[in-house]
Design an enzyme around this catalytic site. Sequence first.
Site, PDB file in Angstrom:
ATOM      1  N   LYS A  32      50.084  27.683  77.289  1.00  0.00           N
ATOM      2  CA  LYS A  32      49.964  29.037  77.844  1.00  0.00           C
ATOM      3  C   LYS A  32      49.980  30.071  76.738  1.00  0.00           C
ATOM      4  O   LYS A  32      50.624  29.894  75.707  1.00  0.00           O
ATOM      5  CB  LYS A  32      51.156  29.330  78.758  1.00  0.00           C
ATOM      6  N   GLU A  56      54.591  24.052  78.043  1.00  0.00           N
ATOM      7  CA  GLU A  56      55.570  23.735  79.076  1.00  0.00           C
ATOM      8  C   GLU A  56      55.165  22.464  79.777  1.00  0.00           C
ATOM      9  O   GLU A  56      53.982  22.130  79.809  1.00  0.00           O
ATOM     10  CB  GLU A  56      55.542  24.825  80.153  1.00  0.00           C
ATOM     11  N   LYS A  57      56.142  21.845  80.405  1.00  0.00           N
ATOM     12  CA  LYS A  57      55.805  20.716  81.277  1.00  0.00           C
ATOM     13  C   LYS A  57      54.947  21.277  82.400  1.00  0.00           C
ATOM     14  O   LYS A  57      55.232  22.338  82.948  1.00  0.00           O
ATOM     15  CB  LYS A  57      57.104  20.124  81.854  1.00  0.00           C
ATOM     16  N   LYS A  68      44.789  35.525  92.534  1.00  0.00           N
ATOM     17  CA  LYS A  68      45.276  35.446  93.899  1.00  0.00           C
ATOM     18  C   LYS A  68      44.233  35.945  94.877  1.00  0.00           C
ATOM     19  O   LYS A  68      43.544  36.921  94.596  1.00  0.00           O
ATOM     20  CB  LYS A  68      46.561  36.274  94.050  1.00  0.00           C
ATOM     21  N   GLU A 112      57.462  33.578  84.955  1.00  0.00           N
ATOM     22  CA  GLU A 112      57.410  34.804  84.169  1.00  0.00           C
ATOM     23  C   GLU A 112      57.793  35.973  85.058  1.00  0.00           C
ATOM     24  O   GLU A 112      57.970  35.812  86.261  1.00  0.00           O
ATOM     25  CB  GLU A 112      55.999  35.023  83.625  1.00  0.00           C
ATOM     26  N   ASN A 161      56.699  39.979  85.987  1.00  0.00           N
ATOM     27  CA  ASN A 161      55.702  41.036  85.865  1.00  0.00           C
ATOM     28  C   ASN A 161      56.394  42.372  86.004  1.00  0.00           C
ATOM     29  O   ASN A 161      57.000  42.682  87.031  1.00  0.00           O
ATOM     30  CB  ASN A 161      54.639  40.886  86.953  1.00  0.00           C
ATOM     31  N   ARG A 190      55.747  45.442  86.593  1.00  0.00           N
ATOM     32  CA  ARG A 190      54.914  46.516  87.137  1.00  0.00           C
ATOM     33  C   ARG A 190      54.884  46.382  88.653  1.00  0.00           C
ATOM     34  O   ARG A 190      55.378  45.389  89.205  1.00  0.00           O
ATOM     35  CB  ARG A 190      53.493  46.374  86.609  1.00  0.00           C
TER      36      ARG A 190
END
Lengths: 518, 501, 175
Positions: free
Chosen positions: B160, B202-203, B239, B290, B292, B294
């Site tokens: 990532k 990451e896994k 999304k 993570e 965000n 905002r």
Amino acid sequence: MDISGKSYKAFIARQEALKKQYSQKQAEKQHSKGKLTALERIRLLFDTDTFEEIDAFVTPANQPVEFGKVERSFGDGVIVGHGKVNGRLVFAYAQDFTIMGGSLGVVHAKKIAKIQEMALKMGSPIIGMMDSGGARIQEGVASLSGYATIFQNIIHSSGIIPQISVIMGPAAGGAVYSPALTDFVFMTSHTSYMFVTGPNVVKEVLNEDVTFDQLGGAEIHARKSGVANMIYDDEENTILALKKFLSYLPSNNVENPPTVADDNSTIDVNEKLRDVVPDDPNKAYDVKDIINLIVDKNSFFETSELFAANLVTGFARLKGKTIGVVANQPKVLAGVLDIDSSTKGARFIRFCDAFNIPILTLEDVPGFLPGVDQEHSGIIRHGAKMLFAYSEATVPKITIILRKAYGGAFIVMNSKNLGGDFSFAWPTAEIAVMGPDGAVAILYRKELAESKNPAELKKELVKKYRDKIANPFIADESGYIDEVIDPAVTRKKIISAFNALSNKWVKVPARKHGNMPL
Amino acid sequence: MKIKKILIANRGEIAIRIMKTARLMKIRTVAVRTAVEPNAMYLSYADEIFDNSEDISEIPVFLDIDKIIAIALNKGVDAIHPGYGFLAENAYFADKCIDNKIVFIGPSPDAIYKMGNKTIARKIAIANKIPLAIGSDGNISNEDEAAEIASKIGYPVIIKAASGGGGRGMRIVRKAEEMERLFNIASKEAEKAFNDPSVFIEKYIENPKHIEFQILGDTRGNVIHLGERECSIQRKHQKLLEEAPSCALDSRLREEMGMMAVRIAKAVNYYSAGTVEFLLDSDRNFYFMEMNTRIQVEHTVTEAVTGIDLIEQQIRIANGESIKFNQGDIKLNGWAIECRINAENVQAGFAPDPGKIEYLNLPSDPNIRIDTGVQTGSSIVASYDSMIAKLIVRGKDRREAIKNCKMALDKVWIKGTKTTLPFFRMLVRNQKFQDGTFTTAFLEKDLDKYYFNSEYEEMLAAWLATKLFVEENLEESSINVDFKNGKELSPWLLNKRINQF
Amino acid sequence: MNDKLQIKKLYALSSENRKFSFSLPLKNKIRIGKRDYLVQLKADEKYGTYILWKNRKYPVEIVRSRQNKYEILFNDISYTFTVETPFSLQRMKVLNSKKGKPEQENVKAPMPGKIIDILVREGSNVLRGEPMIILEAMKMQNEIQSPVNGKVLKVLVKVNTCVMKDDILAEIKVE
């Protein structure tokens, strides 16, 4: 006349014999291949009950020497006559593959020649529906001379009456010159083919294996050779499309093209036109979107769609009146001109000129296609064809510069100084000797070489070039174009310009003919 | 209220959203007009407009920190709301606002920075005992290190980007042999997208659900969560449909995850609105992904089930007020679903279909809320995004929400561009969607048809095609040509033509 | 209009080979089961062109048409139909039965350039003329279209691949 009389009975018997020749059983021979019979094609083309056949009862010529069998049939394998297509007189011949393979014998050829002469005398269009095995071997050299007469008639009528060929079966050897000489060629896919030398000979001489379709099928001629202008997947649609096509054309070279009732469904001012050309000059768009927004709704009939797709040609209508359209297509090969498109454009322009069809040119051309291939194949003389055709044409000519118009290509695409009547430009037009990148590289070579950030400097100079030199307002102010227009009013402008030009007549220099590069 | 005038450093539907709430709070708003869309709908909602349409630089003004600050100062605003995207998560911008004594409606630059850098965020999560996927301790500098760490973690792993998301700089590696190649691709992509080639590993959790929690914090250190959102319906990490709440969570799991969300927000002294993202695997284990920092596109569904105006809360918090309610006051009522209706061609892999909206008719219903930035005549411009409207539908439970959504989708009428409506019409009828058992792999793996058409629609289209064919070819009036017209030439012309040969 | 070739029925063939038949003269009615339902093509200022069926309006747009091929956008879904007569349908059967092994067509680069977008994938159905790949060359974006109707067998390039003239970009199984 006494209905029971001997002469009447003979008459009836003959009619019956003719009907029997065109029986269902005969028809099956074509139907089983997915093809229509010659008679069915004629009936589909002409308005109901308007077709008058001529020489239906002629029989094949007597052979000088007996060699091979010759069927004693009526008509000698071709149906010829006249009738009305959408109410207008049209002459046609349709070869009958079920009778001696539709082969061309002396009498067969004479029938076609007769109808060709009639068409020329009456000043009416002539349609040739070809479905023939070729010259009739049994009749020897006489059948070859039959072809020569037919070709000569086409040539004598060329540019006087519209002549259209419809290929619905084989057309091989010498027979293919007929379609090549006529104005437009319609072809049905998969069940027709055209070639000068067949696959058998190709195999013999060159040891190359190739099928009929691969050598000269409809796709090949529509896409690669350019010999076929319009192709369709079946015969019915080929003929229906032909009928639509005919409605754009005049009967002869003295008349104006016919008009269609205008239902006023196309709006004269359309803001959508402002959105078609992208802001990014390197982004492509489909010029047909613009064409469809300018011309009467659904009236654009494209010709040679699959050949040289970087130039779009076709007929359309403005308030019901026919015009010819020539447009660069930015989404194919960046819209450059090359050998194929120059040839395609030139032929189309000359047809329009011969038949009093005004020409609308939509220009967005960055130049000619570069490359050794093009240069060695003669882009110089092929490109000149279009130049010649435009300048020679005396029909009303209007050009709209949509975006790029660089250098030689700008001149070729019907510029004002070449004889264009009106030249308009959209605000997105860029008219210059050459594109910004090339120009900047030449004029500022030194500065770019010495610059610390050449990429940045180049970008700046390109922008300056676009704003200061290539912008259309300069051409407008110097009179090289007539007006920079709002894309939204393009249709209105063109219609008004063509109206002003409707009685245009220019005296053609007295000469046998020019020497156009070929 | 100290904040009396706000500059909206954004456009489209979110600009309108912010301005609507500001108006209710009697705060004046300033919007920026750009050359790309000088007649955009959002401009008509602003009290004042700064005309930037002469500016044709390639960088959109909404990404230009200096220009935005200059506009803010010029217009004498008290605060800037960055919306989402653009400069919303730019710590440097938030700093600059503060330097210029402009209130930044969002969290502190420090919180933005820390949560914006994924490796730092991971470190903070680890330090606060928040469950997360095993991964590298920091950024990976080369493919050898990547391979080593990956073999320790165990394949599959995911690479990532440290400085951004949205699928860019992201690659799933299933076999050791692929690591070198994919590492380089991911790193280059990250550099191109975020100006930072740093990546971490990451896994990779297979087929998880994507669950995120809405957070609100104030400058007094209070942080609460407003429940979760179910965001597993995604295509290439974008999304498409979001719900609140999620049927995958029971109250115990909600409490647990919510607690973690609050904890990490507190760890960076978070204030304003924010979202903490988790992955939920099939064993109901959750992992921090993570945060965000905002307001998000899908904040609407949380508003629909909590009754709280998140923009209003953001403005109040920025104004220095404390949150007037506590965790216990937050109740989730009913169910909400949001469909992001974009100008995309579902049949061509959701390719953007920019164009002009010719006809737009949107339903209005007590259960329906529509947030849009376009109207009839608006152009969907490729350089911004392809969003046409957000359709948010409520119901007393999930079943009713889906039912209301189905009806609402049939009432949306958009002509001029292709839209994702057929996709949503298919989705609400899909069994797996209705069961709620879908994961983030749903679109790529579980769907074979991406759009819905009822059994009659194709037939009606076929009827139309046939009707057109008949009209154009088989009718008497098909080709209504007047041949006489062509023969009626002016004598002048006819004379000249005949005599020229 | 054509006495010997009286067309009594027409068939609309979809791109996925579904056949819808309509008797001529074409009426504004479609029969479902035992009932006839009214279908009308209308247009107005609020909705644009639409089809009215069973009391519901469906947005419709005629995207493209060529002789008997129509691309229609109906309720946000795009359909492509060819309208066939009984004879042309029969002809299709005859021609298909004659076809040997399905051919393969290679899509080649018409000039050197860089691939900047790939719009199809293995298994996609394509129609002749449909854009498949965007190739950037001479500073312009060129649409590479499918030369035939068929199914994509393989895409041999990726985004950002540089290609030379005549390089094979994709393989299509011809239908």
